[in-house]
Write an enzyme that holds these catalytic residues in place. Structure first.
Site, PDB file in Angstrom:
ATOM      1  N   LYS A 164       0.492   3.397  -2.910  1.00 24.88           N
ATOM      2  CA  LYS A 164      -0.657   4.305  -3.037  1.00 24.88           C
ATOM      3  C   LYS A 164      -0.203   5.770  -2.940  1.00 24.88           C
ATOM      4  O   LYS A 164      -0.824   6.667  -3.515  1.00 24.88           O
ATOM      5  CB  LYS A 164      -1.709   4.001  -1.962  1.00 24.88           C
ATOM      6  CG  LYS A 164      -2.373   2.621  -2.171  1.00 24.88           C
ATOM      7  CD  LYS A 164      -3.269   2.233  -1.021  1.00 24.88           C
ATOM      8  CE  LYS A 164      -4.179   1.048  -1.312  1.00 24.88           C
ATOM      9  NZ  LYS A 164      -3.666  -0.274  -1.055  1.00 24.88           N
ATOM     10  N   TYR A 213      -2.716  -1.697 -10.583  1.00 25.78           N
ATOM     11  CA  TYR A 213      -2.759  -1.554  -9.122  1.00 25.78           C
ATOM     12  C   TYR A 213      -1.900  -2.627  -8.452  1.00 25.78           C
ATOM     13  O   TYR A 213      -1.069  -2.326  -7.586  1.00 25.78           O
ATOM     14  CB  TYR A 213      -4.217  -1.634  -8.640  1.00 25.78           C
ATOM     15  CG  TYR A 213      -4.332  -1.805  -7.149  1.00 25.78           C
ATOM     16  CD1 TYR A 213      -4.161  -0.718  -6.288  1.00 25.78           C
ATOM     17  CD2 TYR A 213      -4.570  -3.058  -6.580  1.00 25.78           C
ATOM     18  CE1 TYR A 213      -4.228  -0.874  -4.907  1.00 25.78           C
ATOM     19  CE2 TYR A 213      -4.640  -3.227  -5.216  1.00 25.78           C
ATOM     20  CZ  TYR A 213      -4.469  -2.138  -4.381  1.00 25.78           C
ATOM     21  OH  TYR A 213      -4.521  -2.303  -3.012  1.00 25.78           O
ATOM     22  N   VAL A 247       1.219  -3.902   3.621  1.00 29.17           N
ATOM     23  CA  VAL A 247       1.191  -5.230   4.241  1.00 29.17           C
ATOM     24  C   VAL A 247       2.453  -6.062   3.982  1.00 29.17           C
ATOM     25  O   VAL A 247       2.598  -7.149   4.530  1.00 29.17           O
ATOM     26  CB  VAL A 247      -0.072  -6.059   3.857  1.00 29.17           C
ATOM     27  CG1 VAL A 247      -1.320  -5.484   4.468  1.00 29.17           C
ATOM     28  CG2 VAL A 247      -0.205  -6.218   2.345  1.00 29.17           C
ATOM     29  N   TYR A 270      -4.821   3.432   7.689  1.00 31.68           N
ATOM     30  CA  TYR A 270      -6.178   2.874   7.571  1.00 31.68           C
ATOM     31  C   TYR A 270      -7.020   3.232   8.798  1.00 31.68           C
ATOM     32  O   TYR A 270      -6.993   4.369   9.249  1.00 31.68           O
ATOM     33  CB  TYR A 270      -6.145   1.343   7.367  1.00 31.68           C
ATOM     34  CG  TYR A 270      -5.039   0.855   6.494  1.00 31.68           C
ATOM     35  CD1 TYR A 270      -5.002   1.206   5.154  1.00 31.68           C
ATOM     36  CD2 TYR A 270      -4.017   0.075   6.991  1.00 31.68           C
ATOM     37  CE1 TYR A 270      -3.982   0.768   4.332  1.00 31.68           C
ATOM     38  CE2 TYR A 270      -2.992  -0.374   6.182  1.00 31.68           C
ATOM     39  CZ  TYR A 270      -2.977  -0.018   4.855  1.00 31.68           C
ATOM     40  OH  TYR A 270      -1.972  -0.448   4.052  1.00 31.68           O
ATOM     41  N   SER A 292       0.799  -1.236   0.000  1.00 32.87           N
ATOM     42  CA  SER A 292       0.000   0.000   0.000  1.00 32.87           C
ATOM     43  C   SER A 292       0.829   1.282   0.000  1.00 32.87           C
ATOM     44  O   SER A 292       0.274   2.362  -0.196  1.00 32.87           O
ATOM     45  CB  SER A 292      -0.938   0.022   1.199  1.00 32.87           C
ATOM     46  OG  SER A 292      -2.091  -0.723   0.886  1.00 32.87           O
TER      47      SER A 292
END
Ligand code: GLN
Length: 324
Positions: free
Chosen positions: A65, A186, A256, A238, A62
């Site tokens: 991102k 992605y 992760v 998150y 992530s």
């Protein structure tokens, strides 16, 4: 002194490893050794401090991102990026679909899977994966970043939730292009392999307003950097973002794969690798290390002492030391 603090941080972090587990929902990530741990600090005045496993490669997950958001802001512009993606913390797990259906139908923010998949759909018609790889290498000052094919294929074979998110976004009119190609981009970005050092470099670039401190090159626009750092602060961990902001107060993005990218504004970038994760998918040891560093070095955004005092103390410490 900073090196001593870092070594102690590693001890503090290692004590948390038994409370975490490596991610197994992407089978390839389950092969990581959960006892690995490393931390790197790169400061604006050119000092570098490392402890532990800082050269081990692991997938960005992530943390990509952040790169996708930067590139989308610079390529498509703020209005396009935030037309169908929000700026609010979701309070849900990173891979949740729940709010997509029951509220606006738009992803809450770019740091969760739904938001990043939407952002990849804006990038996909504009830039190739190779161009994204080139830009990732550039912002991380790491020419050795490659696609980890094993991680990529492993995730592609177990990505039902992301596929469901992507098609739900298509049904809501958020994704208008080819859904499978968006999903591929992605997952490829998630599978780029970095080190704690590459993340510290990226953190430093953000801390320095998008200007490469060594070369003086403006790599990112100041407005891009401001948006990215703000969203990392509010959404980077998150559904753990609020508590992390209170306890640590350092804009951070997790993945992760066990990575943490942190930005101490105007001062330093921090990169961490620690694949044992808590229930929310954040590195348990990494969080503890950042909490420790924040208190020891006065790095919280809203520290009790004035930033000037803390910064001067830090600079004095740094000037007394040899770079490692
Ligand atoms: N590739 C991972 C996924 O989509 C990234 C999630 C993460 O790092 N939190 O599930």
């Amino acid at each position: 002194m900073v090196k001593n603090v870092l070594d102690q941080a590693l001890i503090e972090g290692a004590a948390m490893i038994p409370y975490g587990e490596v991610a197994t929902y992407i089978p390839e990530l389950g092969k990581a050794d959960k006892n690995q741990l490393g931390i790197c600090i790169f400061t604006r005045n050119g000092k570098q401090f490392s402890a532990g496993d800082t050269k081990v490669r692991f997938s960005m997950q992530s943390i990509s991102k952040v790169v996708a958001l930067m590139v989308a802001l610079e390529t498509c512009g703020f209005e396009t990026v935030f037309k169908h993606v929000g700026m609010e913390p979701s309070g849900d797990a990173f891979n949740s679909l729940v709010k997509l259906e029951i509220s606006s139908g738009y992803p809450y923010n770019p740091m969760i899977n739904s938001g990043a998949i939407a952002i990849c759909s804006y990038i996909e018609p504009e830039l190739t994966f190779n161009e994204m790889l080139r830009r990732t290498r550039k912002v991380c000052s790491d020419p050795d970043i490659v696609l980890d094919r094993d991680v990529y294929h492993s995730e592609m074979a177990h990505t039902s939730r992301n596929r469901a998110i992507a098609y739900l976004l298509e049904s809501k009119g958020v994704i208008t292009g080819n859904v499978e190609r968006v999903l591929e981009l992605y997952v490829k970005l998630c599978s780029l392999s970095v080190t704690a050092e590459s993340l510290a470099s990226l953190g430093l670039l953000l801390a320095n307003g998008g200007v490469q401190p060594e070369t003086g090159e403006a790599v990112l626009r100041p407005d891009t950097v401001r948006v990215v750092k703000t969203i990392m602060t509010t959404c980077g961990m998150y559904d753990g973002s609020g508590e992390f902001a209170v306890r640590v107060g350092i804009p951070t993005k997790s993945g992760v794969g066990g990575g943490l990218l942190s930005v101490v504004d105007q001062r330093m970038g921090i990169g961490i690798f620690g694949p044992a994760l808590d229930k929310k998918g954040n590195s348990v040891a990494g969080i503890r290390m950042l909490e420790y560093l924040s208190s020891q070095l006065g790095l919280h955004l809203f520290n009790d002492e004035s930033k000037d005092v803390i910064y001067r103390r830090l600079e004095t410490q740094l000037s007394e030391e040899e770079s490692l």
